[in-house]
Motif scaffolding. Structure first.
Motif, mmCIF file in Angstrom:
data_model
loop_
_atom_site.group_PDB
_atom_site.id
_atom_site.type_symbol
_atom_site.label_atom_id
_atom_site.label_comp_id
_atom_site.label_asym_id
_atom_site.label_seq_id
_atom_site.Cartn_x
_atom_site.Cartn_y
_atom_site.Cartn_z
ATOM 1 N N CYS A 36 55.152 35.153 86.387
ATOM 2 C CA CYS A 36 54.356 36.293 85.927
ATOM 3 C C CYS A 36 53.840 37.029 87.163
ATOM 4 C CB CYS A 36 53.182 35.797 85.080
ATOM 5 S SG CYS A 36 52.034 37.113 84.635
ATOM 6 N N THR A 37 54.210 38.284 87.306
ATOM 7 C CA THR A 37 53.727 39.078 88.444
ATOM 8 C C THR A 37 52.683 40.071 87.937
ATOM 9 O OG1 THR A 37 55.868 38.877 89.520
ATOM 10 C CG2 THR A 37 54.421 40.617 90.337
ATOM 11 N N ILE A 38 51.521 40.028 88.568
ATOM 12 C CA ILE A 38 50.424 40.936 88.203
ATOM 13 C C ILE A 38 50.186 41.872 89.383
ATOM 14 C CG2 ILE A 38 47.995 41.117 87.531
ATOM 15 C CD1 ILE A 38 48.196 38.222 86.474
ATOM 16 N N LYS A 39 50.421 43.161 89.141
ATOM 17 C CA LYS A 39 50.250 44.145 90.220
ATOM 18 C C LYS A 39 48.966 44.926 89.960
ATOM 19 C CE LYS A 39 52.963 48.132 91.964
ATOM 20 N NZ LYS A 39 52.268 48.341 93.169
ATOM 21 N N LEU A 40 48.059 44.874 90.907
ATOM 22 C CA LEU A 40 46.832 45.660 90.785
ATOM 23 C C LEU A 40 47.223 47.132 90.888
ATOM 24 C CD1 LEU A 40 44.580 43.531 93.185
ATOM 25 C CD2 LEU A 40 45.085 43.149 90.762
ATOM 26 N N ASN A 41 46.680 47.959 90.001
ATOM 27 C CA ASN A 41 47.230 49.309 89.902
ATOM 28 C C ASN A 41 46.146 50.377 89.721
ATOM 29 O OD1 ASN A 41 49.369 51.194 89.750
ATOM 30 N ND2 ASN A 41 49.290 51.150 87.501
ATOM 31 N N ARG A 42 45.335 50.534 90.779
ATOM 32 C CA ARG A 42 44.417 51.689 90.828
ATOM 33 C C ARG A 42 44.718 52.418 92.139
ATOM 34 N NH1 ARG A 42 38.507 50.874 90.783
ATOM 35 N NH2 ARG A 42 38.508 52.992 89.938
ATOM 36 N N PRO A 43 45.894 53.055 92.223
ATOM 37 C CA PRO A 43 46.328 53.605 93.520
ATOM 38 C C PRO A 43 45.351 54.607 94.112
ATOM 39 C CG PRO A 43 47.770 54.348 91.713
ATOM 40 C CD PRO A 43 46.868 53.310 91.136
ATOM 41 N N ASP A 44 44.671 55.394 93.259
ATOM 42 C CA ASP A 44 43.768 56.423 93.796
ATOM 43 C C ASP A 44 42.533 55.827 94.462
ATOM 44 O OD1 ASP A 44 45.528 58.201 92.817
ATOM 45 O OD2 ASP A 44 44.362 58.718 91.017
ATOM 46 N N ALA A 45 42.247 54.561 94.156
ATOM 47 C CA ALA A 45 41.058 53.922 94.736
ATOM 48 C C ALA A 45 41.465 52.721 95.593
ATOM 49 C CB ALA A 45 40.110 53.496 93.624
ATOM 50 N N LEU A 46 42.696 52.728 96.090
ATOM 51 C CA LEU A 46 43.208 51.607 96.897
ATOM 52 C C LEU A 46 42.955 50.258 96.204
ATOM 53 C CD1 LEU A 46 42.296 52.697 100.555
ATOM 54 C CD2 LEU A 46 44.327 53.212 99.210
ATOM 55 N N ASN A 47 43.157 50.268 94.887
ATOM 56 C CA ASN A 47 43.009 49.047 94.062
ATOM 57 C C ASN A 47 41.603 48.443 94.124
ATOM 58 O OD1 ASN A 47 45.612 49.198 93.114
ATOM 59 N ND2 ASN A 47 46.448 47.962 94.780
ATOM 60 N N LEU A 51 38.277 46.934 93.129
ATOM 61 C CA LEU A 51 38.082 46.044 91.978
ATOM 62 C C LEU A 51 36.855 46.487 91.193
ATOM 63 C CD1 LEU A 51 38.554 42.752 94.045
ATOM 64 C CD2 LEU A 51 40.321 43.951 92.723
ATOM 65 N N ASN A 52 37.072 47.089 90.031
ATOM 66 C CA ASN A 52 35.922 47.390 89.169
ATOM 67 C C ASN A 52 35.904 46.394 88.007
ATOM 68 O OD1 ASN A 52 37.928 48.304 87.487
ATOM 69 N ND2 ASN A 52 37.369 50.469 87.612
ATOM 70 N N SER A 53 34.872 46.514 87.165
ATOM 71 C CA SER A 53 34.720 45.540 86.068
ATOM 72 C C SER A 53 35.931 45.576 85.144
ATOM 73 C CB SER A 53 33.486 45.852 85.230
ATOM 74 O OG SER A 53 32.397 46.004 86.067
ATOM 75 N N HIS A 54 36.456 46.781 84.899
ATOM 76 C CA HIS A 54 37.589 46.920 83.989
ATOM 77 C C HIS A 54 38.805 46.170 84.546
ATOM 78 C CE1 HIS A 54 39.858 48.540 80.770
ATOM 79 N NE2 HIS A 54 40.520 49.447 81.473
ATOM 80 N N LEU A 55 39.090 46.403 85.836
ATOM 81 C CA LEU A 55 40.248 45.733 86.443
ATOM 82 C C LEU A 55 40.065 44.218 86.436
ATOM 83 C CD1 LEU A 55 42.269 46.717 89.577
ATOM 84 C CD2 LEU A 55 41.539 44.368 89.248
ATOM 85 N N LEU A 56 38.896 43.760 86.820
ATOM 86 C CA LEU A 56 38.705 42.300 86.881
ATOM 87 C C LEU A 56 38.747 41.682 85.480
ATOM 88 C CD1 LEU A 56 36.155 41.723 89.765
ATOM 89 C CD2 LEU A 56 38.586 41.214 89.744
ATOM 90 N N GLY A 57 38.269 42.433 84.474
ATOM 91 C CA GLY A 57 38.370 41.956 83.087
ATOM 92 C C GLY A 57 39.831 41.837 82.679
ATOM 93 N N THR A 97 49.666 40.830 93.321
ATOM 94 C CA THR A 97 49.973 41.704 94.442
ATOM 95 C C THR A 97 49.318 43.070 94.248
ATOM 96 O OG1 THR A 97 51.786 42.409 95.886
ATOM 97 C CG2 THR A 97 52.161 42.661 93.504
ATOM 98 N N GLY A 98 49.437 43.910 95.263
ATOM 99 C CA GLY A 98 48.877 45.260 95.165
ATOM 100 C C GLY A 98 49.951 46.269 95.519
ATOM 101 N N SER A 99 49.575 47.275 96.310
ATOM 102 C CA SER A 99 50.558 48.291 96.718
ATOM 103 C C SER A 99 50.922 48.041 98.178
ATOM 104 C CB SER A 99 49.933 49.682 96.576
ATOM 105 O OG SER A 99 48.878 49.815 97.514
#
Ligand code: CO8
Length: 258
Positions: free
Chosen positions: A15-26, A28-34, A55-57
């Motif tokens: 399972c690959t999980i890619k953090l995906n908030r490119p405009d904020a350099l990923n 970590l906000n509450s929504h992403l961590l949730g 992973t990230g970008s």
């Protein structure tokens, strides 16, 4: 499940999980961590999944907790919500192995998230740091605790007090990352490691993860006893019989997680 701030793919047993908030350099906000917590819980419960990659970008694994989300919060808000406490615990409760594949910035909460994973493979572009001190705060998810265990007091203290970033080579020399690979092969290398892990018996995989993590929580003699008891317990499994028979018969083991 549809996510807004992460992209989750399950391919074969990984399972690959890619953090995906490119405009904020990923960041970590509450929504992403949730969402990350939900995805990890799903992966842990999915029998098909045997290893997880976060992973990230190419520019940022994650540039820290979201400063814009935090900036107006009061002490009371942070304390009563136990800000990011539950999210951190969910990540650390995951039983299946998690590899952090880090390229670019892993700063503040981003560095702390990578350290919560079971090991870090870094691209040669990776930069690690705990720059919270520049914001008038300090780390809150392990930057003073896990980093100190990884790289020792002197480097952890310097990074936390000055906000200096560590490049990938220094991170490897210091024991923060397991190895450094060229940026363009990062996902290939992480995937190869995940595939190797996925071939093993899940019983031994989880036992190894628990035993290594126990080394951080206990004395040497208690840890050695814990390790030895887990080792003994694996002789109750079919996979031990299969693994040792396969060695003797000069063939590959076929583990069944029993
Ligand atoms: N939070 C919110 N937004 C961010 C963050 C962040 N951490 N980092 C970058 N961004 C945003 C920028 O604001 C910018 O958005 P916009 O274009 O709308 O202004 C966008 O991402 C791109 O960033 P830059 O233009 O700054 O990109 P640069 O390439 O010039 O710089 C850096 C890259 C060096 C990474 C720079 O963005 C930076 O210094 N970021 C902040 C790093 C930082 O201080 N991290 C620590 C944050 S605090 C923290 O992590 C605490 C964790 C503990 C919480 C636990 C609680 C218990």
């Amino acid at each position: 499940m549809a996510y807004e701030t992460i992209i989750v793919e399950v391919e074969d047993h990984v399972c690959t999980i890619k953090l995906n908030r490119p405009d904020a350099l990923n960041a970590l906000n509450s929504h992403l961590l949730g969402e990350l917590g939900d995805a990890l819980t799903d992966a842990d419960q999915n029998d098909k999944v045997r290893c997880i990659i976060i992973t990230g970008s190419t520019k940022a694994f994650a540039a820290g907790a979201d400063i814009k989300e935090m900036s107006e919060k009061s002490y009371v808000d942070m304390f009563l919500s136990d800000f990011f406490g539950r999210e951190g615990e969910t990540i650390c409760r995951t039983r299946k192995p998690i590899i952090a594949a880090v390229a670019g910035y892993a700063l503040g909460g981003g560095c702390e998230l990578a350290m919560m994973c079971d090991f870090i493979i870094a691209a040669d572009t990776a930069k690690f740091g705990q720059p919270e001190i520049n914001l008038g705060v300090m780390p809150g998810l392990g930057g003073t605790q896990r980093l100190t265990r990884f790289v020792g007091k002197s480097k952890a203290m310097e990074m936390n007090l000055t906000g200096r970033f560590m490049d990938a080579d220094e991170a490897e020399r210091s024991g923060l990352v397991s190895r450094v690979v060229p940026a363009k092969t990062l996902m290939e290398e992480a995937r190869a490691a995940a595939d190797k892990i996925a071939e093993k018996s899940m019983l031994t995989t989880i036992a190894v993860k628990e035993a290594v993590n126990r080394a951080y929580e206990t004395t040497l003699s208690e840890g050695l006893l814990y390790e030895r008891r887990l080792f003994h317990s694996l002789f109750a499994t079919d996979d031990q019989k299969e693994g040792m028979a396969a060695f003797t018969e000069k063939r590959s083991a076929q583990f069944r997680d029993r």
